[in-house]
Design an enzyme around this catalytic site. Structure first.
Site, mmCIF file in Angstrom:
data_model
loop_
_atom_site.group_PDB
_atom_site.id
_atom_site.type_symbol
_atom_site.label_atom_id
_atom_site.label_comp_id
_atom_site.label_asym_id
_atom_site.label_seq_id
_atom_site.Cartn_x
_atom_site.Cartn_y
_atom_site.Cartn_z
ATOM 1 N N ARG A 15 0.658 -1.269 0.006
ATOM 2 C CA ARG A 15 0.080 0.084 -0.068
ATOM 3 C C ARG A 15 0.884 1.329 -0.126
ATOM 4 O O ARG A 15 1.680 1.586 0.989
ATOM 5 C CB ARG A 15 -0.976 -0.042 1.267
ATOM 6 N N ASP A 46 -4.414 3.232 14.455
ATOM 7 C CA ASP A 46 -3.296 3.586 13.280
ATOM 8 C C ASP A 46 -3.747 5.156 12.974
ATOM 9 O O ASP A 46 -4.607 5.544 13.635
ATOM 10 C CB ASP A 46 -3.591 2.612 12.042
#
Length: 539
Positions: free
Chosen positions: A161, A442
């Site tokens: 990613r 996160d």
């Protein structure tokens, strides 16, 4: 080494020598010179779109692309080798230990995250590229603390990613302008590994985050074609899965797939960033106030509509409709709390597979068996493309329905402050994901906390349990009480001071910052030795 290209960092010199080779820098420069002006124009278009929303223009499905949505004939590319069955995907940062453990977790794929689970110090970015390169070549085995880390014979399929289009990589400039962080992450992984991945029966596979318009998907497709041509690779070798994690993108799912159709491997419900975007993009709408984060579940009207539309869209075009992340992680030394957390995971994964998802995300290897068992029971084939969800009818109003059952409470403010401070403090210390209160936090979950606090202050929300109005001063008191208790481990006292000041300033702004990672990036760049002139945003 390359005309017009400069490296503004003294960090990770060994990794620089291995990854930032002369030929790789030439590729970076070629991408920047070809696509940077388009990227900048698309970012300006985002600002213009936000101003229209602020003025009261409602979000809707684009009228100019109605013919694409109505045309039943087009489909996306078939799954790339190894992507036929993605029933459980594990995600995590790119440090060496995580890479080995994730690839060995028993999941079908591993999304190696250069974005939300990563703190983009230059050392992290370059060492992450080294780790993925070594993993692909089966040269990643190492020993640490008396323990051996060795890649098993058939590891998970690797997907990288990148960072989003909005982010710069200030440690690399081309012709006196910072590079796109997206292109930096994409290019180094592609240039060093694309042919090796194909040789080993896989391919260069990516997760593409934070897009807000189908033209941003078109830009990625152009990048893919340019890059494949650059190294002489056949068009259509790359695969990209798009994270639908912004509110505008939910209105353009078919268009995004159409733009990437020769390279698409599906869409993913990036649920936490989606909630963040829902609040941020509707910042001028008082009716869009949401309750405590814990009450904004997948059963909330706007979340349920978005999931149903995503599954229908993907299966209509024959690509994977990936589910999202349960934030729960195993709880050590508390059997009862652990069982409660794992039950939440079971309920979440059961909901996803029954809705028609073709796979799901987990954040910890210990959760793999739970998710795998559920998908194995209810998804007998490699995917569920046959579940067309033709019963689904999602209108524009459904995607912005903010009537969520829940309350705004003092504990909600407390947990929001803790999440925003703890994550941001750890991020400045080089750590991109942290366990907090039995959840894996996160950037996305920290962002929800930040913009919720701003939203509650902006519109004078009252606490259901005490009757108090949430003011900047109220948030200040919570910050001052919580901050010192969070110091320790990856969170230094200095960084806690920085993020406490930042959060207090955010709740006082007319509009919240677009991304905390953009706002705070200057601190990481300065620590890496990057001159301030190359940083677009220094706090």
């Amino acid at each position: 080494m390359v005309a017009g290209v400069q490296i503004h960092s003294k960090e990770a010199q060994q990794a620089q020598a291995e990854i930032l080779t002369e030929d790789a820098l030439k590729f970076l420069a070629a991408l920047h010179r070809t696509f940077e002006s388009t990227r900048q124009s698309l970012l300006v278009a985002r600002e213009a779109a936000q101003l229209r929303l602020d003025s009261g223009v409602p979000l809707d499905f684009p009228p100019e692309t109605a013919h694409i949505r109505a045309d039943p004939s087009w489909q996306c590319a078939p799954p790339g080798p190894g992507l036929e069955d993605r029933r459980v995907e594990i995600t995590g940062p790119t440090d060496r230990k995580m890479v080995v453990n994730a690839l060995n977790s028993g999941t079908k794929t591993f999304m190696a995250d250069f974005e939300d689970a990563n703190s983009p110090t230059f050392a992290n970015m370059l060492n992450g590229q080294v780790n993925l390169r070594d993993a692909i070549r089966r040269q990643i085995d190492f020993e640490s603390g008396g323990k051996s880390y060795k890649l098993k014979e058939k590891p998970a399929v690797l997907i990288a990613r990148t960072r989003g289009w909005h982010l710069d990589e200030p440690r690399i400039t081309v012709d006196n302008a910072p590079m796109s962080a997206s292109l930096f992450d994409f290019a180094l992984y592609f240039y060093h590994n694309a042919w090796e991945l194909v040789k080993r029966g896989s391919g260069p596979y990516y997760y593409l985050p934070k897009m807000e318009h189908y033209l941003e998907a078109r830009l990625w497709n152009d990048v893919f074609n340019f890059s494949q041509s650059y190294i002489g690779m056949p068009f259509g070798t790359i695969r990209g899965t798009v994270l639908i994690e912004t509110l505008p993108a939910a209105f353009q799912m078919e268009e995004i797939l159409f733009e990437l159709r020769t390279h698409s491997s599906g869409l993913n419900c990036g649920r936490w960033d989606y909630i963040f975007s829902f609040i941020k993009r509707r910042r001028a709408d008082k009716s869009a106030i949401l309750p405590d984060r814990k009450d904004v579940t997948m059963e909330s009207p706007f979340m349920d509509a978005y999931v149903r539309l995503l599954i229908q869209t993907c299966h209509k075009r024959r690509v994977a409709a990936m589910g999202g992340m349960s934030a729960q992680i195993p709880v050590k030394n508390d059997v009862q709390a652990n069982e409660a957390a794992m039950n939440k995971v079971r309920v979440d994964k059961l909901r996803e597979v029954k809705a028609g998802h073709d796979g799901t995300w987990i954040a910890h290897p210990a959760i793999n068996q739970i998710a795998m068992d559920i998908f194995n029971e209810y998804m007998l084939g490699p995917h569920q493309y046959h579940i067309r969800r033709e019963d689904v009818r999602v209108a524009a109003a459904d995607l912005v329905n903010s009537k969520v059952t829940g309350q705004i409470t003092s504990s909600g403010v407390q947990s929001g402050v803790e999440a925003a401070l703890a994550y941001s403090g750890a991020w400045l210390g080089g750590n991109g994901c942290i366990p907090l209160n039995h959840l894996m936090e996160d950037a996305a979950t920290a962002e929800i906390s930040r913009v919720q606090l701003w939203q509650w202050v902006r519109y004078g929300a009252r606490l259901a349990d005490t009757g108090e109005t949430i003011t900047p001063e109220y948030v200040d008191r919570v910050v001052d009480a919580a901050g010192p208790k969070l110091v320790g481990g990856p969170i230094s006292e200095k960084n806690m001071e920085i993020v406490s000041k930042y959060l207090k300033a955010q709740v006082r702004k007319e509009w919240p910052g677009e991304f905390l990672t953009s706002d705070l990036m200057g601190h990481l760049a300065v620590a890496d030795g990057c001159p301030a002139q190359w940083q677009r945003s220094v706090l």
